[in-house]
Design an enzyme around this catalytic site. Sequence first.
Site, PDB file in Angstrom:
ATOM      1  CG  ASP A 138     -44.455  -7.647  27.751  1.00 56.52           C
ATOM      2  OD1 ASP A 138     -44.562  -6.557  27.164  1.00 56.52           O
ATOM      3  OD2 ASP A 138     -45.381  -8.152  28.405  1.00 56.52           O
ATOM      4  CG  ASP A 163     -43.403  -6.698  18.444  1.00 61.40           C
ATOM      5  OD1 ASP A 163     -44.266  -7.555  18.146  1.00 61.40           O
ATOM      6  OD2 ASP A 163     -43.625  -5.479  18.456  1.00 61.40           O
ATOM      7  CE  LYS A 210     -45.059 -28.029  11.933  1.00 59.35           C
ATOM      8  NZ  LYS A 210     -45.236 -27.442  10.608  1.00 59.35           N
ATOM      9  NE  ARG A 211     -37.709 -24.396  17.176  1.00 61.29           N
ATOM     10  CZ  ARG A 211     -37.057 -24.479  18.332  1.00 61.29           C
ATOM     11  NH1 ARG A 211     -36.418 -25.576  18.659  1.00 61.29           N
ATOM     12  NH2 ARG A 211     -37.057 -23.463  19.176  1.00 61.29           N
ATOM     13  CE1 TYR A 250     -57.811  -7.898  22.844  1.00 59.84           C
ATOM     14  CE2 TYR A 250     -60.194  -7.981  23.156  1.00 59.84           C
ATOM     15  CZ  TYR A 250     -58.909  -8.264  23.603  1.00 59.84           C
ATOM     16  OH  TYR A 250     -58.731  -8.923  24.807  1.00 59.84           O
ATOM     17  CE  LYS A 254     -56.747 -11.455  22.403  1.00 56.82           C
ATOM     18  NZ  LYS A 254     -55.665 -12.106  23.138  1.00 56.82           N
ATOM     19  CD  GLN A 267     -52.821 -27.169   8.115  1.00 61.61           C
ATOM     20  OE1 GLN A 267     -53.649 -26.295   7.979  1.00 61.61           O
ATOM     21  NE2 GLN A 267     -51.576 -27.034   7.682  1.00 61.61           N
ATOM     22  NE  ARG A 291     -57.968  -3.312  30.711  1.00 59.37           N
ATOM     23  CZ  ARG A 291     -57.240  -4.430  30.669  1.00 59.37           C
ATOM     24  NH1 ARG A 291     -57.795  -5.580  30.395  1.00 59.37           N
ATOM     25  NH2 ARG A 291     -55.942  -4.391  30.908  1.00 59.37           N
TER      26      ARG A 291
HETATM   27  P1  NAD Z   1     -52.158  -5.903  29.250  1.00 54.61           P
HETATM   28  O1  NAD Z   1     -52.223  -4.864  28.197  1.00 54.61           O
HETATM   29  O2  NAD Z   1     -51.949  -5.478  30.664  1.00 54.61           O
HETATM   30  O3  NAD Z   1     -51.025  -6.965  28.909  1.00 54.61           O
HETATM   31  C1  NAD Z   1     -50.651  -7.314  27.593  1.00 54.61           C
HETATM   32  C2  NAD Z   1     -49.138  -7.540  27.562  1.00 54.61           C
HETATM   33  O4  NAD Z   1     -48.738  -7.918  26.245  1.00 54.61           O
HETATM   34  C3  NAD Z   1     -48.360  -6.267  27.908  1.00 54.61           C
HETATM   35  O5  NAD Z   1     -47.308  -6.568  28.801  1.00 54.61           O
HETATM   36  C4  NAD Z   1     -47.836  -5.797  26.554  1.00 54.61           C
HETATM   37  O6  NAD Z   1     -46.654  -5.033  26.672  1.00 54.61           O
HETATM   38  C5  NAD Z   1     -47.627  -7.122  25.860  1.00 54.61           C
HETATM   39  N1  NAD Z   1     -47.653  -7.003  24.394  1.00 54.61           N
HETATM   40  C6  NAD Z   1     -48.573  -6.361  23.625  1.00 54.61           C
HETATM   41  N2  NAD Z   1     -48.240  -6.481  22.326  1.00 54.61           N
HETATM   42  C7  NAD Z   1     -47.101  -7.217  22.276  1.00 54.61           C
HETATM   43  C8  NAD Z   1     -46.254  -7.653  21.231  1.00 54.61           C
HETATM   44  N3  NAD Z   1     -46.517  -7.373  19.939  1.00 54.61           N
HETATM   45  N4  NAD Z   1     -45.133  -8.377  21.532  1.00 54.61           N
HETATM   46  C9  NAD Z   1     -44.837  -8.674  22.824  1.00 54.61           C
HETATM   47  N5  NAD Z   1     -45.597  -8.262  23.868  1.00 54.61           N
HETATM   48  C10 NAD Z   1     -46.703  -7.544  23.582  1.00 54.61           C
HETATM   49  O7  NAD Z   1     -53.495  -6.757  29.116  1.00 54.61           O
HETATM   50  P2  NAD Z   1     -54.063  -7.912  30.063  1.00 54.61           P
HETATM   51  O8  NAD Z   1     -55.329  -7.435  30.633  1.00 54.61           O
HETATM   52  O9  NAD Z   1     -52.987  -8.404  30.957  1.00 54.61           O
HETATM   53  O10 NAD Z   1     -54.420  -9.020  28.967  1.00 54.61           O
HETATM   54  C11 NAD Z   1     -53.576 -10.149  28.759  1.00 54.61           C
HETATM   55  C12 NAD Z   1     -54.222 -11.077  27.753  1.00 54.61           C
HETATM   56  O11 NAD Z   1     -55.485 -11.524  28.241  1.00 54.61           O
HETATM   57  C13 NAD Z   1     -54.481 -10.436  26.392  1.00 54.61           C
HETATM   58  O12 NAD Z   1     -54.208 -11.390  25.382  1.00 54.61           O
HETATM   59  C14 NAD Z   1     -55.953 -10.122  26.420  1.00 54.61           C
HETATM   60  O13 NAD Z   1     -56.518 -10.150  25.130  1.00 54.61           O
HETATM   61  C15 NAD Z   1     -56.501 -11.263  27.300  1.00 54.61           C
HETATM   62  N6  NAD Z   1     -57.755 -10.856  27.939  1.00 54.61           N
HETATM   63  C16 NAD Z   1     -57.755 -10.034  29.026  1.00 54.61           C
HETATM   64  C17 NAD Z   1     -58.949  -9.647  29.601  1.00 54.61           C
HETATM   65  C18 NAD Z   1     -59.011  -8.728  30.811  1.00 54.61           C
HETATM   66  O14 NAD Z   1     -60.122  -8.390  31.255  1.00 54.61           O
HETATM   67  N7  NAD Z   1     -57.904  -8.353  31.392  1.00 54.61           N
HETATM   68  C19 NAD Z   1     -60.160 -10.097  29.060  1.00 54.61           C
HETATM   69  C20 NAD Z   1     -60.118 -10.916  27.948  1.00 54.61           C
HETATM   70  C21 NAD Z   1     -58.915 -11.310  27.406  1.00 54.61           C
HETATM   71  N1  UDP Z   2     -67.213   2.161  30.605  1.00 52.59           N
HETATM   72  C1  UDP Z   2     -67.792   3.231  31.278  1.00 52.59           C
HETATM   73  N2  UDP Z   2     -66.962   4.172  31.799  1.00 52.59           N
HETATM   74  C2  UDP Z   2     -65.617   4.112  31.703  1.00 52.59           C
HETATM   75  C3  UDP Z   2     -65.026   3.024  31.015  1.00 52.59           C
HETATM   76  C4  UDP Z   2     -65.874   2.064  30.460  1.00 52.59           C
HETATM   77  O1  UDP Z   2     -69.015   3.327  31.404  1.00 52.59           O
HETATM   78  O2  UDP Z   2     -64.930   5.023  32.223  1.00 52.59           O
HETATM   79  C5  UDP Z   2     -68.104   1.101  30.072  1.00 52.59           C
HETATM   80  C6  UDP Z   2     -67.850   0.713  28.637  1.00 52.59           C
HETATM   81  O3  UDP Z   2     -68.601   1.539  27.758  1.00 52.59           O
HETATM   82  C7  UDP Z   2     -68.332  -0.734  28.628  1.00 52.59           C
HETATM   83  C8  UDP Z   2     -68.021  -1.232  30.039  1.00 52.59           C
HETATM   84  O4  UDP Z   2     -67.866  -0.061  30.835  1.00 52.59           O
HETATM   85  O5  UDP Z   2     -69.718  -0.785  28.423  1.00 52.59           O
HETATM   86  C9  UDP Z   2     -66.751  -2.058  30.099  1.00 52.59           C
HETATM   87  O6  UDP Z   2     -65.722  -1.353  29.462  1.00 52.59           O
HETATM   88  P1  UDP Z   2     -64.210  -1.833  29.439  1.00 52.59           P
HETATM   89  O7  UDP Z   2     -63.454  -0.879  28.580  1.00 52.59           O
HETATM   90  O8  UDP Z   2     -63.703  -2.051  30.814  1.00 52.59           O
HETATM   91  O9  UDP Z   2     -64.233  -3.283  28.776  1.00 52.59           O
HETATM   92  P2  UDP Z   2     -65.040  -3.951  27.582  1.00 52.59           P
HETATM   93  O10 UDP Z   2     -65.836  -5.005  28.239  1.00 52.59           O
HETATM   94  O11 UDP Z   2     -65.904  -2.961  26.875  1.00 52.59           O
HETATM   95  O12 UDP Z   2     -63.949  -4.469  26.695  1.00 52.59           O
END
Ligand code: NAD
Ligand code: UDP
Length: 430
Positions: A138, A163, A210-211, A250, A254, A267, A291
């Site tokens: 991380d 990173d 892969k490795r 984002y 993804k 591949q 959020r």
């Molecule tokens: P988060 O921001 O709490 O955690 C992300 C972690 O990745 C953090 O610890 C951050 O420091 C680390 N990170 C970011 N960039 C990095 C880099 N370049 N190198 C090394 N570490 C790095 O977010 P989360 O909610 O725990 O999400 C985790 C994963 O799940 C993400 O890939 C996110 O896209 C996916 N995801 C989460 C949700 C959700 O609702 N929480 C929904 C959809 C997808």
């Molecule tokens: N949202 C809101 N108030 C807040 C934060 C978010 O009404 O203080 C809304 C936002 O516009 C979205 C939904 O809540 O429609 C979920 O937002 P979030 O950022 O949690 O995740 P998203 O699903 O958009 O990635």
Amino acid sequence: MSAPQAIRTLDKDGEEITTVGFQRFGFDSEVPLDVLRALYLRSHYVVTAGEQSVSEVDARQESDHARFIQGNTAYQSKSIYHPDTQSISYTTLSRFPPVKLLPPSGRKRVLVTGGAGFVGSHLVDRLMLLGHEVTVLDNFFTGSKTTVSHWIGHPNFEMIRHDVVEPFMIECDQIYHLACPASPPHYQFNAVKTIKTSFMGTLNMLGLAKRTKARFLISSTSEVYGDPEVHPQHEDYWGHVNPIGPRACYDEGKRVAETLAYGFQRQDGVDIRVARIFNTYGPRMNPLDGRVVSNFIVQALRGQDMTVYGDGKQTRAFQYVHDLIDGLIALMNSNETRPVNIGNCDEFTIGEFAELVREIVEKVQDEDGVKPARRVQVIYSPMPTDDPQKRRPDTTRAKEVLGWQPRWTVRMGLEEMVRYYKAKMAEGSI
Ligand code: NAD
Ligand code: UDP
């Protein structure tokens, strides 16, 4: 003093939840809930107030949490603040939580990128309790060492600041690739870096898979469906994403990460798993990450009005973090290589959700004898650009191929999260 009454958590069918996880695909992911809770519902900063001794303050804080963790305080370290000298002393754990003793053939070397983040830290707790060797990678952009600090020093645990945009070498059997900021304000903070993390980070970690011939799971997202024209969203829907909007770093990041994963599979025969995660919430979510769940709870606990963006008619479906971890572990250990949606199907408008959070915060405050000066109001502010209008997963595939479905009701999950933030506020860390 009589022992505080334990909190009973009932699942969607009214069954008491005492463990999370399950035994399936020859892989056991079941751990006791009270031990898990001891790892996240823990006091960090114990303030020594006035004449009170540290142990008196400890006792009061422990009784607040004891109803959840049922005596597992040996697994909790503390940071004791001394106001007179303005210093903090850190205590160490008296012992680590018990981890399963696995035979060498069953013990995996697991790399969790993003393991210090919200989802990652819960995955690390589960994998550690299950007896695996876990390495967290991380860069602490949005994560924090404190989320997994209770494992530091454990012989099965290692934490590396790195990173993922830079190559990395390690020997491992499984990679959970989670590293990427997930909240809109965080991933939009530096859009170019988010794309680099999604593309170059995933490229590097797939190269590693892969490795080493490690199995590779990527945490993709419901954002690959964009602002969907199909509802609910099933995995065969290709999505409706604006490639140049503020969310594109984002969403497209993804999408290209998934493309890379399937490229390496075709591949190079890399053994991939793709989890499309829908909105998830739970303890250890950064309270300031913007959020909706964290915003609403923190606002309501502080007595501030709750900010609904737009008219509040947009929808989301929220899953509790333990259900997500069950789904990720089930997917990793299954043979399913197609994308799999992991999310809760209970859909709310954001306006309804604000009312629900307010009601639960009021319930917890009432149980704890707190009388707020006034009722918080729901207020409306402008809708962010490209905010998806509706979102709910079709989880048929997860049910069919993983036998997975959520167990936690939104209400139970929210109540636990409210108690978590309340404790964090009491100790002054929010
Ligand atoms: P988060 O921001 O709490 O955690 C992300 C972690 O990745 C953090 O610890 C951050 O420091 C680390 N990170 C970011 N960039 C990095 C880099 N370049 N190198 C090394 N570490 C790095 O977010 P989360 O909610 O725990 O999400 C985790 C994963 O799940 C993400 O890939 C996110 O896209 C996916 N995801 C989460 C949700 C959700 O609702 N929480 C929904 C959809 C997808
Ligand atoms: N949202 C809101 N108030 C807040 C934060 C978010 O009404 O203080 C809304 C936002 O516009 C979205 C939904 O809540 O429609 C979920 O937002 P979030 O950022 O949690 O995740 P998203 O699903 O958009 O990635």
